[in-house]
Design a protein around this motif. Sequence first.
Motif, PDB file in Angstrom:
ATOM      1  N   GLN A 132       0.960  -1.149   0.049  1.00 45.56           N
ATOM      2  CA  GLN A 132      -0.035   0.073   0.032  1.00 45.56           C
ATOM      3  C   GLN A 132       0.842   1.131   0.017  1.00 45.56           C
ATOM      4  OE1 GLN A 132      -4.080   0.637   2.184  1.00 45.56           O
ATOM      5  NE2 GLN A 132      -2.603   1.278   3.572  1.00 45.56           N
ATOM      6  N   GLN A 133       2.248   1.199   0.777  1.00 41.37           N
ATOM      7  CA  GLN A 133       3.012   2.138   0.778  1.00 41.37           C
ATOM      8  C   GLN A 133       3.860   2.412  -0.744  1.00 41.37           C
ATOM      9  OE1 GLN A 133       2.888   4.170   3.443  1.00 41.37           O
ATOM     10  NE2 GLN A 133       1.241   2.445   4.327  1.00 41.37           N
ATOM     11  N   CYS A 134       4.017   1.306  -1.486  1.00 41.45           N
ATOM     12  CA  CYS A 134       4.665   1.516  -2.583  1.00 41.45           C
ATOM     13  C   CYS A 134       3.998   1.584  -4.002  1.00 41.45           C
ATOM     14  CB  CYS A 134       5.389   0.161  -2.727  1.00 41.45           C
ATOM     15  SG  CYS A 134       6.550  -0.305  -1.416  1.00 41.45           S
ATOM     16  N   THR A 135       2.572   1.520  -3.876  1.00 41.06           N
ATOM     17  CA  THR A 135       1.669   1.607  -5.221  1.00 41.06           C
ATOM     18  C   THR A 135       0.632   2.692  -5.043  1.00 41.06           C
ATOM     19  OG1 THR A 135       0.479   0.226  -6.982  1.00 41.06           O
ATOM     20  CG2 THR A 135       0.266  -0.258  -4.559  1.00 41.06           C
ATOM     21  N   ASP A 136       0.134   3.067  -6.337  1.00 39.91           N
ATOM     22  CA  ASP A 136      -1.027   4.147  -6.243  1.00 39.91           C
ATOM     23  C   ASP A 136      -2.280   3.310  -6.408  1.00 39.91           C
ATOM     24  OD1 ASP A 136       0.471   6.310  -5.612  1.00 39.91           O
ATOM     25  OD2 ASP A 136       0.884   6.582  -7.750  1.00 39.91           O
ATOM     26  N   GLU A 137      -2.183   2.037  -6.879  1.00 36.52           N
ATOM     27  CA  GLU A 137      -3.242   1.114  -7.025  1.00 36.52           C
ATOM     28  C   GLU A 137      -3.796   0.437  -5.951  1.00 36.52           C
ATOM     29  OE1 GLU A 137      -1.562  -1.627  -9.569  1.00 36.52           O
ATOM     30  OE2 GLU A 137      -1.623  -0.721 -11.485  1.00 36.52           O
ATOM     31  N   PRO A 138      -5.156   0.432  -5.649  1.00 33.84           N
ATOM     32  CA  PRO A 138      -5.587  -0.224  -4.693  1.00 33.84           C
ATOM     33  C   PRO A 138      -5.127  -1.578  -4.333  1.00 33.84           C
ATOM     34  CG  PRO A 138      -7.500   0.606  -6.208  1.00 33.84           C
ATOM     35  CD  PRO A 138      -6.078   0.610  -6.832  1.00 33.84           C
ATOM     36  N   VAL A 139      -5.067  -1.687  -2.984  1.00 39.89           N
ATOM     37  CA  VAL A 139      -4.347  -2.910  -2.219  1.00 39.89           C
ATOM     38  C   VAL A 139      -5.526  -3.630  -1.422  1.00 39.89           C
ATOM     39  CG1 VAL A 139      -2.630  -4.213  -1.028  1.00 39.89           C
ATOM     40  CG2 VAL A 139      -2.071  -2.318  -2.549  1.00 39.89           C
ATOM     41  N   ILE A 140      -5.999  -4.734  -1.862  1.00 38.24           N
ATOM     42  CA  ILE A 140      -7.087  -5.355  -1.161  1.00 38.24           C
ATOM     43  C   ILE A 140      -6.526  -6.671  -0.464  1.00 38.24           C
ATOM     44  CG2 ILE A 140      -9.378  -6.013  -1.044  1.00 38.24           C
ATOM     45  CD1 ILE A 140      -9.886  -4.116  -3.520  1.00 38.24           C
ATOM     46  N   LEU A 141      -6.674  -6.839   0.772  1.00 33.54           N
ATOM     47  CA  LEU A 141      -6.570  -8.118   1.343  1.00 33.54           C
ATOM     48  C   LEU A 141      -7.859  -9.087   1.419  1.00 33.54           C
ATOM     49  CD1 LEU A 141      -4.996 -10.426   3.032  1.00 33.54           C
ATOM     50  CD2 LEU A 141      -5.430  -8.880   5.235  1.00 33.54           C
ATOM     51  N   VAL A 142      -7.740 -10.126   0.706  1.00 34.12           N
ATOM     52  CA  VAL A 142      -8.925 -11.150   0.818  1.00 34.12           C
ATOM     53  C   VAL A 142      -8.907 -12.273   1.731  1.00 34.12           C
ATOM     54  CG1 VAL A 142     -10.544 -12.459  -0.959  1.00 34.12           C
ATOM     55  CG2 VAL A 142      -9.493 -10.263  -1.781  1.00 34.12           C
ATOM     56  N   THR A 143      -9.867 -12.188   2.433  1.00 34.13           N
ATOM     57  CA  THR A 143      -9.625 -13.539   3.545  1.00 34.13           C
ATOM     58  C   THR A 143     -10.736 -13.820   4.137  1.00 34.13           C
ATOM     59  OG1 THR A 143      -8.473 -14.089   5.788  1.00 34.13           O
ATOM     60  CG2 THR A 143      -9.088 -11.807   5.321  1.00 34.13           C
ATOM     61  N   LYS A 144     -10.962 -14.998   4.370  1.00 33.94           N
ATOM     62  CA  LYS A 144     -12.329 -15.472   4.961  1.00 33.94           C
ATOM     63  C   LYS A 144     -12.142 -15.397   6.802  1.00 33.94           C
ATOM     64  CE  LYS A 144     -14.886 -18.082   2.841  1.00 33.94           C
ATOM     65  NZ  LYS A 144     -15.490 -17.353   2.160  1.00 33.94           N
ATOM     66  N   ASP A 145     -11.083 -14.943   7.210  1.00 33.24           N
ATOM     67  CA  ASP A 145     -10.823 -14.911   8.658  1.00 33.24           C
ATOM     68  C   ASP A 145     -11.226 -13.552   8.868  1.00 33.24           C
ATOM     69  OD1 ASP A 145      -9.739 -14.407  11.379  1.00 33.24           O
ATOM     70  OD2 ASP A 145      -7.693 -15.388  10.646  1.00 33.24           O
ATOM     71  N   LEU A 146     -12.181 -13.453  10.001  1.00 32.56           N
ATOM     72  CA  LEU A 146     -12.968 -12.255  10.256  1.00 32.56           C
ATOM     73  C   LEU A 146     -12.082 -11.329  11.095  1.00 32.56           C
ATOM     74  CD1 LEU A 146     -15.598 -10.588  10.686  1.00 32.56           C
ATOM     75  CD2 LEU A 146     -16.081 -11.869  12.747  1.00 32.56           C
ATOM     76  N   ASN A 147     -11.203 -12.048  12.114  1.00 36.61           N
ATOM     77  CA  ASN A 147     -10.490 -11.149  12.889  1.00 36.61           C
ATOM     78  C   ASN A 147      -9.016 -10.723  12.145  1.00 36.61           C
ATOM     79  OD1 ASN A 147     -11.595 -11.677  15.396  1.00 36.61           O
ATOM     80  ND2 ASN A 147     -10.738 -13.886  15.536  1.00 36.61           N
TER      81      ASN A 147
END
Length: 452
Positions: A132-147
């Motif tokens: 997220q610090q290195c790119t202007d493109e959106p960075v999205i974490l995909v996880t099924k872990d609620l926490n």
Amino acid sequence: MSITLLQILQTTPVRGIVGEVKKNYILDTNVLLHDPGSIFAFEDNDIILPVSVIEELDKQKTRSDEIGRHAREVSRQLDGLRSLGPLSGGVRLPQGGSIRIELNCRNTFENACDIDLNTTDNRILALAFHLQQCTDEPVILVTKDLNLRIKADVLGLKAEDFYSDKVDYPKLYAGVGELVVSEAELEGFFKQGAMEWPGNGLAPHQFCILKSAENPSQSALARYFQGRLRKLSLNGLVYGLKALNKEQKFALELLLDDGVKIVTLVGKAGTGKTILALAAGLEKVFEESAGYNRLLITRPIVPLGNDLGYLPGDKEEKIRPWMQPIYDNLEFLCNEHIQANGCMDYLFNTGKIELEVLTYIRGRSIPRQFIICDESQNLSPHAVKTILTRVGRGSKIIFTGDPEQIDHPYLDASSNGLSYLVDRIKGEEISGHVTLIKGERSGIAELGARLL
């Protein structure tokens, strides 16, 4: 049946995660274990796998259950992609996106956050934070872990669940509707046993409660198919069992109709899903000449302690604890229908009843059998697909379960295989569905299901 790379590349991409701006999706291990084809489901966006995710896959690959199979399948797919180039630099995918494996980036994260990086989850967060610090493109974490999604939110990272197989569970197709007709139409329906109906959005084999516009207290039950509403055909007992409410009548209509090859029954505990399916199966296999050679009953094993292999005895002894609810229901039906000692022994001695766990069903071909898959809310959509591809000619399969009682760690009411199946096949002419509402097991069971 394993998924080939070609089959995955030909699947329709997931809904709701693709946009006009190119995105970077970081996938957690549980997403890959839930759906081995998830790395091909993000169209022209870039997929990033932390190396710690590969390490987690390696730990899971020796398991003999669905999670182990999925871990091995993902590893095979990644190994196949290496032929297109180094995964560390990124490999182009047919949809236009790319996939690459990244080392965990600790320095940027350690300088910003005082979080222990000895856990896999935190190393995934570190990579997401660095990108997220290195790119202007959106960075999205995909996880099924609620926490993990909560921790990402605290760190200012965007995180979301994997939506490829999620359905809107509160609006899940119920298989039952209500139609208002004129009093004359209702009288004609009673006399002729059927009436023409244009459809108006009704699904094949959808059940309808017809109500008179002039007198709402007058009503009739009907089933829609191919432009006509027809009276229910069920009369009398089914292997000693009587339907106790209209939803149970609807369920038995589908269960006893040999033209409906796939039946899904959803309902809370005590609504009669399993016992209705068993009664219909016994009726078809033992009482009718319907062409079914055997009643096959199966259910998934989702252990809360040791796995199946650690139980003593042969296969039958191992699966007995998991199948005890089936034995209880069969014993009840025997007492209701035959009312004689030794009925259970007779049924099993004929060889026409087989109890099996899904651990052993993979790779089989099952023709001319009445198949019941109980507790199928604990199956993933991929597992449901695997089971359906086992069904041979002349067979009928029933899936029962309660999507609000799930023991599988990666599933919920919207993403389990039963809900997914109901949503996907509701328009098919060989399928039918009913959601059972009223508990009939006992007053205590109904109270517990409703209030607790």
